[in-house]
Motif scaffolding. Structure first.
Motif, mmCIF file in Angstrom:
data_model
loop_
_atom_site.group_PDB
_atom_site.id
_atom_site.type_symbol
_atom_site.label_atom_id
_atom_site.label_comp_id
_atom_site.label_asym_id
_atom_site.label_seq_id
_atom_site.Cartn_x
_atom_site.Cartn_y
_atom_site.Cartn_z
ATOM 1 N N ARG A 113 0.855 -1.190 0.000
ATOM 2 C CA ARG A 113 0.000 0.000 0.000
ATOM 3 C C ARG A 113 0.890 1.239 0.000
ATOM 4 O O ARG A 113 1.842 1.308 0.782
ATOM 5 C CB ARG A 113 -0.907 0.034 1.247
ATOM 6 C CG ARG A 113 -1.904 -1.111 1.280
ATOM 7 C CD ARG A 113 -2.853 -0.979 2.455
ATOM 8 N NE ARG A 113 -3.572 -2.231 2.657
ATOM 9 C CZ ARG A 113 -4.409 -2.469 3.660
ATOM 10 N NH1 ARG A 113 -4.638 -1.522 4.559
ATOM 11 N NH2 ARG A 113 -5.019 -3.627 3.777
ATOM 12 N N GLU A 115 1.386 4.159 1.369
ATOM 13 C CA GLU A 115 0.998 4.966 2.522
ATOM 14 C C GLU A 115 2.208 5.767 2.963
ATOM 15 O O GLU A 115 3.329 5.514 2.531
ATOM 16 C CB GLU A 115 0.603 4.057 3.685
ATOM 17 C CG GLU A 115 -0.535 3.125 3.372
ATOM 18 C CD GLU A 115 -1.206 2.628 4.635
ATOM 19 O OE1 GLU A 115 -1.776 3.465 5.346
ATOM 20 O OE2 GLU A 115 -1.155 1.423 4.898
ATOM 21 N N ARG A 121 3.689 1.355 9.972
ATOM 22 C CA ARG A 121 2.987 1.555 8.698
ATOM 23 C C ARG A 121 4.016 1.522 7.567
ATOM 24 O O ARG A 121 4.820 2.436 7.420
ATOM 25 C CB ARG A 121 2.253 2.905 8.728
ATOM 26 C CG ARG A 121 1.110 2.989 7.737
ATOM 27 C CD ARG A 121 0.288 4.240 7.935
ATOM 28 N NE ARG A 121 -0.643 4.152 9.041
ATOM 29 C CZ ARG A 121 -1.745 3.392 9.046
ATOM 30 N NH1 ARG A 121 -2.030 2.646 8.000
ATOM 31 N NH2 ARG A 121 -2.542 3.376 10.082
ATOM 32 N N LYS A 122 4.008 0.428 6.831
ATOM 33 C CA LYS A 122 5.004 0.253 5.780
ATOM 34 C C LYS A 122 4.318 0.215 4.423
ATOM 35 O O LYS A 122 3.097 0.112 4.348
ATOM 36 C CB LYS A 122 5.732 -1.077 5.995
ATOM 37 C CG LYS A 122 6.431 -1.197 7.332
ATOM 38 C CD LYS A 122 7.034 -2.581 7.460
ATOM 39 C CE LYS A 122 7.881 -2.689 8.718
ATOM 40 N NZ LYS A 122 8.450 -4.036 8.837
ATOM 41 N N ARG A 258 -15.188 -0.600 9.924
ATOM 42 C CA ARG A 258 -13.981 -1.018 9.242
ATOM 43 C C ARG A 258 -13.834 -0.181 7.976
ATOM 44 O O ARG A 258 -14.806 0.250 7.379
ATOM 45 C CB ARG A 258 -14.052 -2.513 8.905
ATOM 46 C CG ARG A 258 -14.210 -3.393 10.101
ATOM 47 C CD ARG A 258 -12.917 -3.498 10.911
ATOM 48 N NE ARG A 258 -11.795 -3.786 10.042
ATOM 49 C CZ ARG A 258 -10.672 -3.094 10.029
ATOM 50 N NH1 ARG A 258 -10.493 -2.081 10.833
ATOM 51 N NH2 ARG A 258 -9.713 -3.413 9.204
ATOM 52 N N THR A 280 -3.682 -1.239 15.904
ATOM 53 C CA THR A 280 -4.512 -2.392 15.540
ATOM 54 C C THR A 280 -3.628 -3.511 15.003
ATOM 55 O O THR A 280 -2.945 -3.332 13.993
ATOM 56 C CB THR A 280 -5.559 -1.989 14.479
ATOM 57 O OG1 THR A 280 -6.300 -0.899 14.998
ATOM 58 C CG2 THR A 280 -6.501 -3.133 14.180
#
Ligand code: ATP
Ligand code: MG
Length: 424
Positions: A113, A115, A121-122, A258, A280
């Protein structure tokens, strides 16, 4: 000298000092999923872009801005998979696995992704996921939650809590959608551009916004739970009842939605406070409409995906796993042994001890330096091939953990038996 080419931003190597954590985690997860009767599936990393547009939904972060999409030489659009569920649904349809059949499946592997890279967060990250097809009751949802809870226990992860909510059936969602649009409409001027854009296309997604300016508006928004049909309420209540009976604690979070469009009924997240903002570690829920949306016969389904990178960080931070030894037995050789002779003997040992890791000292060196390497390997025993041993057709064996224990001269067969007895 030419310039060093580095890895791509947001994508990372896993080096030997960490890879053992991944391997051990993957083994524990695999064994647990197998024990619950789930079967693994593997699917390509590249899929047709249309698959994700159809399954995930146009007005989502993933499809709008996070996909790695490219054209092949024929101008067809492909994407690196950003998640696994769409592919698993494609796989079960394409391979006719859910024609009058129940399937309990799992997968693992990298997802992609685009991001903003940050802690937790990769741009390439690993997920392990499970999906169940053909069962509509809350017993399956409960099983998935109990299974994930068992995993945290096996991994030694404690500071994690379960949050649950129900999004109801798609009819409940339709009703709630209009109530939500009406509410959000009164705050038109305070919404950010993204929220304005989603107001009519996907208003539920606004509730999942990470913009702090919208926090209060979101906090006061009407909740889905107040708009559930009797059927959806029963489904959720039964799930809670099973969890209560099994002693699995949870919190009902009426604001939990979600990010992906396809969820219905029960949704959940396992959350930790120990990882900062990216807390999360596992998320999922029921998605009874997705198989139909992807062109199949209406089939109930439910599942989860866990973020392996985040789990690894938790295990590393807790530092409760011992680094495994690289070998069980280390073979030290005197130069009077030719490399060919020593190698042949070690291969014999490996034949006789298939469950042990037998390391042969490579690259020569004095006995002292070889023993240093033996200690570093974590092996419990050294086999020594010296002049004496060569002359008598024997080997010597010495404990590397018990310095007091005497060195023994033995036949190869006796050495093998002794090592087997030690059960290392
Ligand atoms: P978030 O709201 O944090 O962006 P998400 O809703 O996009 O998460 P899911 O698509 O539900 O996440 O993915 C399931 C799990 O995969 C997440 O709970 C998380 O643990 C992990 N995950 C998702 N995106 C990333 C990422 N970019 N890097 C590392 N792990 C991720
Ligand atoms: Mg995301």
């Amino acid at each position: 000298m030419s310039k060093l080419i580095k890895s791509v931003r947001g994508m990372y190597d896993i080096t030997p000092d960490e890879v053992w954590i991944w391997q051990r985690l993957e083994k524990l997860v695999t064994d647990t999923l197998n024990a619950y009767g789930y079967q693994q599936v593997r699917f390509p990393i590249v899929e047709q872009t249309a698959l994700f547009h159809a399954a995930i939904g146009e007005a989502t972060d993933v499809v709008e801005k996070e996909m790695y999409t490219f054209e092949n030489r024929k101008g067809e659009s492909f994407s690196l998979r950003p998640e696994g569920t769409a592919s698993v649904v494609r796989l079960v349809l394409e391979n006719a696995l859910i024609r009058n059949q129940i399937q309990k499946l799992w997968y693992n592997g990298p997802m992609f992704r685009y991001e903003k890279p940050q802690q937790g967060r990769k741009r390439q990250f690993d997920q392990i996921g499970a999906e169940v097809f053909g069962l509509s009751g809350p017993d399956v949802d409960a099983e998935l939650l109990l299974l994930t809870h068992r995993l945290w226990q096996l991994l030694g992860i404690e500071d994690v809590r379960l949050e649950l909510n129900s999004l109801g059936t798609s009819e409940c969602r339709q009703r709630y959608r209009s109530v939500l649009i009406e509410y959000l409409n009164t705050y038109q001027d305070q919404l950010d551009d993204e929220a304005k854009k989603r107001l009519h296309s996907n208003p539920l997604r606004i509730l999942d916004s990470k913009n702090p300016d919208l926090k209060e508006i979101i906090a006061n928004a009407p909740v889905m739970t107040d708009h559930l049909s009797a059927e959806a309420q029963d489904h959720f209540a039964e799930l809670c009842q099973i969890l209560d009976h099994c002693g699995l604690p949870y919190q009902i979070n009426r604001r939990l939605v979600r990010g992906l469009d396809y969820y219905t009924h029960n949704v959940f997240e396992w959350i930790t406070d120990s990882l900062g903002a990216q807390g999360t570690i596992c998320a999922g829920g029921r998605y009874d409409k997705l198989v139909e949306m992807q062109g199949g016969k209406s089939t109930p389904a439910t599942g989860f995906a866990m973020g392996v990178d985040r789990l690894v960080v938790m295990i590393k931070n807790k530092n409760h796993w011992q680094v495994p030894a690289r070998g069980d037995v280390y073979v030290v050789i005197d130069p009077c042994w030719s490399v060919a002779e020593a190698t042949a003997l070690v291969e014999k040992l490996r034949d006789a001890l298939p469950n042990l890791s037998v390391l042969l000292n490579l690259g020569g060196g004095s006995f002292k330096s070889q023993f240093k390497k033996a200690d570093k390997s974590g092996a419990k025993f050294a086999i020594i091939l010296g002049q004496d041993e060569k002359d008598q057709g024997l080997v010597s064996m010495r404990s590397l953990t018990d310095r007091e224990a005497a060195q023994q001269q033995l036949t190869v067969a006796d050495a093998v038996e002794l090592l087997q007895q030690h059960n290392i």
